[in-house]
Design a protein around this motif. Structure first.
Motif, PDB file in Angstrom:
ATOM      1  N   VAL A 244       0.836  -1.204   0.000  1.00  0.00           N
ATOM      2  CA  VAL A 244       0.000   0.000   0.000  1.00  0.00           C
ATOM      3  C   VAL A 244       0.869   1.251   0.000  1.00  0.00           C
ATOM      4  CG1 VAL A 244      -1.680   1.326   1.319  1.00  0.00           C
ATOM      5  CG2 VAL A 244      -1.965  -1.143   1.080  1.00  0.00           C
ATOM      6  N   ARG A 245       1.926   1.273   0.815  1.00  0.00           N
ATOM      7  CA  ARG A 245       2.802   2.438   0.856  1.00  0.00           C
ATOM      8  C   ARG A 245       3.442   2.699  -0.499  1.00  0.00           C
ATOM      9  NH1 ARG A 245       4.540   0.281   5.901  1.00  0.00           N
ATOM     10  NH2 ARG A 245       6.584  -0.243   5.036  1.00  0.00           N
ATOM     11  N   ALA A 246       3.853   1.628  -1.161  1.00  0.00           N
ATOM     12  CA  ALA A 246       4.469   1.783  -2.481  1.00  0.00           C
ATOM     13  C   ALA A 246       3.482   2.356  -3.483  1.00  0.00           C
ATOM     14  CB  ALA A 246       4.993   0.434  -2.971  1.00  0.00           C
ATOM     15  N   ARG A 247       2.230   1.909  -3.434  1.00  0.00           N
ATOM     16  CA  ARG A 247       1.223   2.413  -4.362  1.00  0.00           C
ATOM     17  C   ARG A 247       0.886   3.873  -4.067  1.00  0.00           C
ATOM     18  NH1 ARG A 247       1.333   0.451  -8.733  1.00  0.00           N
ATOM     19  NH2 ARG A 247      -0.825   1.021  -9.209  1.00  0.00           N
ATOM     20  N   VAL A 248       0.858   4.239  -2.791  1.00  0.00           N
ATOM     21  CA  VAL A 248       0.591   5.634  -2.423  1.00  0.00           C
ATOM     22  C   VAL A 248       1.669   6.543  -2.999  1.00  0.00           C
ATOM     23  CG1 VAL A 248       0.574   7.262  -0.488  1.00  0.00           C
ATOM     24  CG2 VAL A 248      -0.744   5.152  -0.347  1.00  0.00           C
TER      25      VAL A 248
ATOM     26  N   ARG B 217      -2.285 -14.888  -1.822  1.00  0.00           N
ATOM     27  CA  ARG B 217      -1.298 -13.953  -2.344  1.00  0.00           C
ATOM     28  C   ARG B 217      -1.857 -13.029  -3.426  1.00  0.00           C
ATOM     29  NH1 ARG B 217       3.922 -18.011  -3.164  1.00  0.00           N
ATOM     30  NH2 ARG B 217       4.282 -18.467  -0.937  1.00  0.00           N
ATOM     31  N   GLU B 218      -3.034 -13.317  -3.887  1.00  0.00           N
ATOM     32  CA  GLU B 218      -3.566 -12.580  -5.028  1.00  0.00           C
ATOM     33  C   GLU B 218      -3.639 -11.075  -4.759  1.00  0.00           C
ATOM     34  OE1 GLU B 218      -7.064 -13.114  -8.379  1.00  0.00           O
ATOM     35  OE2 GLU B 218      -7.173 -14.233  -6.491  1.00  0.00           O
ATOM     36  N   ALA B 219      -4.087 -10.695  -3.562  1.00  0.00           N
ATOM     37  CA  ALA B 219      -4.199  -9.268  -3.238  1.00  0.00           C
ATOM     38  C   ALA B 219      -2.832  -8.586  -3.258  1.00  0.00           C
ATOM     39  CB  ALA B 219      -4.849  -9.095  -1.870  1.00  0.00           C
ATOM     40  N   LEU B 220      -1.784  -9.332  -2.924  1.00  0.00           N
ATOM     41  CA  LEU B 220      -0.437  -8.776  -2.957  1.00  0.00           C
ATOM     42  C   LEU B 220       0.080  -8.683  -4.384  1.00  0.00           C
ATOM     43  CD1 LEU B 220       1.014 -10.734   0.089  1.00  0.00           C
ATOM     44  CD2 LEU B 220       0.414  -8.309   0.033  1.00  0.00           C
TER      45      LEU B 220
END
Length: 315
Positions: free
Chosen positions: A120-124, A275-278
């Protein structure tokens, strides 16, 4: 006597009015910061429903001094600012940001970011500062997905097509450790392997601004390493169904997934589901379901070209 006393009071009053404020003796930039700090303190106090007296009781800072600080007239010490920040449950840096950086929701957003996982941090960061993140990713492509996704096959092909080095992370770990993966895990355990994985990944990032890398499917479960992958590589999830993953592994001559394990397919589906959500945190998704290697090769090379991940083909 009464006239003398009145004169004395008038003199005291005149001196008080003439006395410079705490901010007056500072340079303009410092005085502006004190005013900004005071405004921010008042906003934070009111947003949490505190009166000056209640905040005073929580922080140990007197109501009179709080009023001076909120008016921008208190040259507050770091020690007192820490007390106020603690009482308001806010990081001290939130009081010191320039006005352009301040927003009433910022403290809450900061807490959410701190609690978020690496993906999430990376996407932000990708959304908020894509240009900077793009520079950090350089021309590094990372293929992620479960075993049997085609990471090694397609990765080697893309490296050849775009004239870039191809690196399999596990092979690089073995080379650096001087032993096979099974020996590494037997000798150092899963924790030791993860540390070698992180160190090797850092070495690839520092040593290559342009490369195609294939990583193990389980890297998404290691927050620190996966954050490095997401923030320093252009990532593509090679997606397929659980049955196709299994069939591709078996087609490579590896029967271990099914051997003496009648529940292997159920377990594989559970792993994929967990793992799909990751995996979906990757920059791009390439669904290879029902496609030949050649078709997936064409699709992936077109994706790389259209998104300008690697900027030249081999001649």
């Amino acid at each position: 006597m009464s006239f003398e006393r009145n004169d004395h009071l008038n003199v005291k009053k005149s001196v008080a009015l003439a006395a410079p404020s705490a901010a007056a003796g500072l340079d303009l930039q410092s005085a502006a910061l004190l005013r900004s700090l005071g405004t921010r303190l008042r906003q934070m106090r009111k947003s949490q429903g505190f009166s000056r007296r209640s905040l005073s009781e929580r922080s140990g800072v007197s109501p009179r001094y709080l009023a001076k600080v909120e008016a921008g007239d208190g040259n507050i010490s770091i020690g007192l600012l820490i007390k106020l920040a603690t009482a308001l449950d806010r990081p001290i840096e939130h009081f010191l940001m320039v006005d352009a950086m301040f927003h009433s929701d910022l403290p809450h957003i900061s807490q959410l970011y701190a609690r978020a996982d690496a993906a999430v941090r990376a996407r932000v960061l990708q959304v908020l500062d894509p240009e900077r993140i793009g520079l950090k990713k350089a021309q590094r492509l990372c293929l992620v997905g479960l075993r049997g996704a085609g990471k090694s096959t397609l990765g080697a092909r893309m490296a050849d097509v775009f004239d870039a080095p191809f690196i399999e992370l596990n092979r690089e770990i073995e080379k650096n450790a001087g032993m096979a993966l099974g020996e590494i895990i037997a000798l150092y355990g899963q924790e030791g392997y993860r540390q070698l994985e992180a160190d090797t990944l850092t070495g690839i990032i520092e040593g290559h601004s342009r490369a195609v890398v294939a990583v193990a499917g389980g890297i998404v479960s290691e927050e620190g390493s996966f954050y490095h992958v997401l923030s320093r590589f252009h990532t593509v999830w090679l997606k397929a169904s659980a049955s196709e993953h299994m069939e591709r592994v078996r087609a490579q001559g590896d029967v271990r997934p099914m051997q003496d394990n009648p529940h292997a397919m159920i377990q594989l589906r559970q792993i994929l589901r967990s793992r799909e959500a990751l995996y979906t945190q990757s920059d791009y998704v390439l669904d290879t379901s029902g496609k030949s290697v050649d078709q997936s090769h064409i699709d992936l090379s077109q994706l790389i070209e259209s998104c300008q991940i690697l900027n030249s083909r081999a001649v």
